[in-house]
Design a protein around this motif. Structure first.
Motif, PDB file in Angstrom:
ATOM      1  N   LEU A 259      80.697 -24.257 149.262  1.00 50.17           N
ATOM      2  CA  LEU A 259      80.751 -25.305 148.246  1.00 50.17           C
ATOM      3  C   LEU A 259      79.055 -25.347 147.838  1.00 50.17           C
ATOM      4  O   LEU A 259      78.302 -25.578 148.625  1.00 50.17           O
ATOM      5  CB  LEU A 259      81.057 -26.831 148.763  1.00 50.17           C
ATOM      6  CG  LEU A 259      80.918 -27.811 147.704  1.00 50.17           C
ATOM      7  CD1 LEU A 259      81.966 -27.777 146.827  1.00 50.17           C
ATOM      8  CD2 LEU A 259      80.993 -29.099 148.658  1.00 50.17           C
ATOM      9  N   GLN A 260      78.996 -24.794 146.550  1.00 49.52           N
ATOM     10  CA  GLN A 260      77.673 -24.972 145.952  1.00 49.52           C
ATOM     11  C   GLN A 260      77.505 -26.057 145.096  1.00 49.52           C
ATOM     12  O   GLN A 260      78.313 -26.403 144.332  1.00 49.52           O
ATOM     13  CB  GLN A 260      77.565 -23.459 145.045  1.00 49.52           C
ATOM     14  CG  GLN A 260      76.400 -23.367 144.069  1.00 49.52           C
ATOM     15  CD  GLN A 260      75.205 -23.076 145.284  1.00 49.52           C
ATOM     16  OE1 GLN A 260      75.302 -22.216 145.976  1.00 49.52           O
ATOM     17  NE2 GLN A 260      74.076 -23.711 145.131  1.00 49.52           N
ATOM     18  N   MET A 261      76.435 -26.769 145.560  1.00 48.43           N
ATOM     19  CA  MET A 261      76.170 -28.085 145.079  1.00 48.43           C
ATOM     20  C   MET A 261      74.937 -28.097 144.160  1.00 48.43           C
ATOM     21  O   MET A 261      73.955 -27.684 144.736  1.00 48.43           O
ATOM     22  CB  MET A 261      76.004 -28.951 146.114  1.00 48.43           C
ATOM     23  CG  MET A 261      77.361 -29.137 147.135  1.00 48.43           C
ATOM     24  SD  MET A 261      77.385 -30.414 148.053  1.00 48.43           S
ATOM     25  CE  MET A 261      75.953 -29.892 149.231  1.00 48.43           C
ATOM     26  N   SER A 262      74.847 -28.351 142.946  1.00 49.26           N
ATOM     27  CA  SER A 262      73.835 -28.463 142.059  1.00 49.26           C
ATOM     28  C   SER A 262      73.669 -29.806 141.547  1.00 49.26           C
ATOM     29  O   SER A 262      74.650 -30.606 141.542  1.00 49.26           O
ATOM     30  CB  SER A 262      73.855 -27.384 141.115  1.00 49.26           C
ATOM     31  OG  SER A 262      74.112 -26.141 141.716  1.00 49.26           O
ATOM     32  N   SER A 263      72.536 -29.935 140.887  1.00 51.10           N
ATOM     33  CA  SER A 263      72.051 -31.039 140.276  1.00 51.10           C
ATOM     34  C   SER A 263      72.492 -32.395 141.228  1.00 51.10           C
ATOM     35  O   SER A 263      73.012 -33.401 140.922  1.00 51.10           O
ATOM     36  CB  SER A 263      72.852 -31.436 138.966  1.00 51.10           C
ATOM     37  OG  SER A 263      72.418 -30.346 138.142  1.00 51.10           O
ATOM     38  N   LEU A 264      72.113 -32.239 142.495  1.00 53.77           N
ATOM     39  CA  LEU A 264      72.538 -33.336 143.416  1.00 53.77           C
ATOM     40  C   LEU A 264      71.842 -34.708 143.105  1.00 53.77           C
ATOM     41  O   LEU A 264      70.871 -34.816 142.333  1.00 53.77           O
ATOM     42  CB  LEU A 264      72.121 -33.081 144.852  1.00 53.77           C
ATOM     43  CG  LEU A 264      72.949 -31.996 145.434  1.00 53.77           C
ATOM     44  CD1 LEU A 264      72.389 -31.219 146.609  1.00 53.77           C
ATOM     45  CD2 LEU A 264      74.462 -32.586 145.832  1.00 53.77           C
ATOM     46  N   LYS A 265      72.599 -35.813 143.375  1.00 48.69           N
ATOM     47  CA  LYS A 265      72.186 -37.216 143.165  1.00 48.69           C
ATOM     48  C   LYS A 265      72.307 -37.983 144.569  1.00 48.69           C
ATOM     49  O   LYS A 265      72.994 -37.603 145.418  1.00 48.69           O
ATOM     50  CB  LYS A 265      73.317 -37.704 142.178  1.00 48.69           C
ATOM     51  CG  LYS A 265      73.468 -36.907 140.985  1.00 48.69           C
ATOM     52  CD  LYS A 265      74.638 -37.806 139.866  1.00 48.69           C
ATOM     53  CE  LYS A 265      74.908 -36.970 138.534  1.00 48.69           C
ATOM     54  NZ  LYS A 265      75.774 -37.622 138.018  1.00 48.69           N
ATOM     55  N   PRO A 266      71.825 -39.021 144.617  1.00 50.21           N
ATOM     56  CA  PRO A 266      71.521 -39.918 145.808  1.00 50.21           C
ATOM     57  C   PRO A 266      73.010 -40.291 146.302  1.00 50.21           C
ATOM     58  O   PRO A 266      73.466 -40.190 147.426  1.00 50.21           O
ATOM     59  CB  PRO A 266      70.772 -41.016 145.466  1.00 50.21           C
ATOM     60  CG  PRO A 266      69.888 -40.609 144.425  1.00 50.21           C
ATOM     61  CD  PRO A 266      70.495 -39.428 143.678  1.00 50.21           C
TER      62      PRO A 266
END
Length: 120
Positions: A79-86
Motif C-alpha cells: 500500500l503506497q500512501m502519498s499526500s498523507l493527512k492527519p
C-alpha cells in the motif's frame, strides 16, 4: 494464511509511506488481499484491495493518494500512501478473503496491524 504487515511509522502531513503485507504461504493469487484501517474510537474501514481479476479498488477517502499493488509470485501486497493527512492516522491491517468485498467481516485472515501516524 497468516499475514505479516510492516512499514508503518510517523510522518508529517504531505509525506509518504509504503506498507507491506506478506503471506505465510503461496496462494497463487487466489485470494483477495486488501487493506483496512482503524482510527481511535472509530470502526475499521476499507482502504483498498485487489479484485480477483486484478482490478484495484480504493476507498473514496484515499482515492488518488493511495495505491495498492501486488506481487503474486511472492504473495505480497503493498500500500503506497502519498499526500498523507492527519485523518489517515490509525492502525492499518492487511487481510485476505476468498471472495471480493469491502466489508471487513468477509475477510478471514488478518495481519497484526501496523501503526501509521500523520502529524500536522
Amino acid at each position: 494464511v497468516q499475514l505479516q504487515a510492516s512499514g508503518g511509522g510517523l510522518v508529517q502531513t504531505g509525506g509518504s509511506l509504503r506498507l507491506s503485507c506478506a503471506a505465510s504461504e503461496r496462494t497463487g493469487g487466489s485470494f483477495v488481499m486488501g487493506w483496512f484501517r482503524q482510527a481511535p474510537g472509530k470502526e475499521r474501514e476499507f482502504v483498498a484491495a485487489f479484485t480477483r481479476n486484478g482490478v484495484m479498488k480504493t476507498a473514496d477517502a484515499v482515492k488518488g493518494r493511495f495505491a495498492i499493488s501486488r506481487v503474486n509470485a511472492h504473495d505480497t501486497v503493498y500500500l503506497q500512501m502519498s499526500s498523507l493527512k492527519p485523518e489517515d492516522t490509525g492502525i492499518y491491517y492487511c487481510a485476505s478473503s476468498k471472495s471480493w468485498s469491502t466489508q471487513s467481516t468477509r475477510y478471514d485472515s488478518w495481519g497484526q496491524g501496523t501503526q501509521v501516524t500523520v502529524s500536522s
